[in-house]
Scaffold this motif. Structure first.
Motif: not given
Length: 234
Positions: A90-95
């Motif tokens: 989630l921190s790397e850009g996942g929703d």
């Protein structure tokens, strides 16, 4: 719709369920093909396996977020269920983050919620004429931009939506279930860690001291609230 997984049976299963709902589905079994297809088609949503071998899901996600698919919802699939893995995704850009084995029906419901929310935002422009202003903070729904003390804050689509829901009703305490439902457009609570990680990421980008947040505060035992006032202990 783009489904990226190196396990053919999983790709075929997800494709079958999505096609039943009327979606056009493209597939890839490696990161390089996934990037090529995504940059060409700009899909409505990407289902992305974390473990792809040569180029893993995190690397693919980073590349997508720096290109034409910066605002496309990404739902991670992974056999890893540890907090550190979910937080990383989630921190790397996942929703969103769904662990294997998973319920195909629940996956489709989550996908539909993301697409519905995105299309509603695009259609309505998130109240295109609206700008929320607080001392030191401006949320512009026309440009989908946030400025903190005059500087633009780079938020993901979900972080912007989360902040928007909270900021539209300052000082109101949102229970976790309601906040999740509003941002993810799903009646199912899903994984509370998804919401908590997005709150954490939002604070890291907006707060001078994330441990004593000024803007997004925790009300222990209840949920979260947006406070335009003074910092609080979290």
């Amino acid at each position: 719709m783009l489904v990226v997984d190196d396990e053919l049976d999983i790709t075929e299963l997800i494709t079958l369920y999505l096609q039943r709902e009327g979606y056009t589905v493209h597939t890839a079994d490696n990161g390089e093909d996934a990037l090529r297809i995504a940059e060409t088609l700009i899909p409505d949503l990407i289902v992305l396996d974390m473990n792809l071998g040569k180029m893993d899901g995190i690397e693919v996600c980073r590349s997508l977020r720096s290109g034409a698919c910066a605002d496309v919802p990404i739902v991670f699939l992974s056999c890893k269920s540890e907090d550190r893995d979910i937080i990383r995704g989630l921190s790397e850009g996942g929703d969103d983050y769904i662990t294997k084995p998973f319920s195909p029906g629940q996956l489709v419901a989550r996908i539909q919620a993301h697409i519905r929310r995105r299309r509603t935002r695009e259609r309505n422009g998130e109240d295109a004429a609206a700008v929320l202003s607080f001392p030191g903070l401006e949320i512009d729904f026309r440009t989908l931009e946030v400025r903190l003390n005059g500087d633009k804050v780079a938020l993901s689509a979900k972080e912007f939506e989360l902040l928007s829901v909270l900021a539209r009703q300052p000082n109101r305490v949102f229970p976790l279930e309601e906040l999740y439902r509003r941002v993810w457009q799903s009646d199912s609570m899903g994984d509370t860690r998804t919401l908590m990680v997005h709150v954490s990421n939002l604070r890291k980008k907006m707060e001078s001291d994330p441990a004593r947040p000024r803007w997004v505060q925790t009300v222990r035992g209840f949920g979260y609230r947006f406070s335009p006032g003074t910092p609080g202990d979290d």
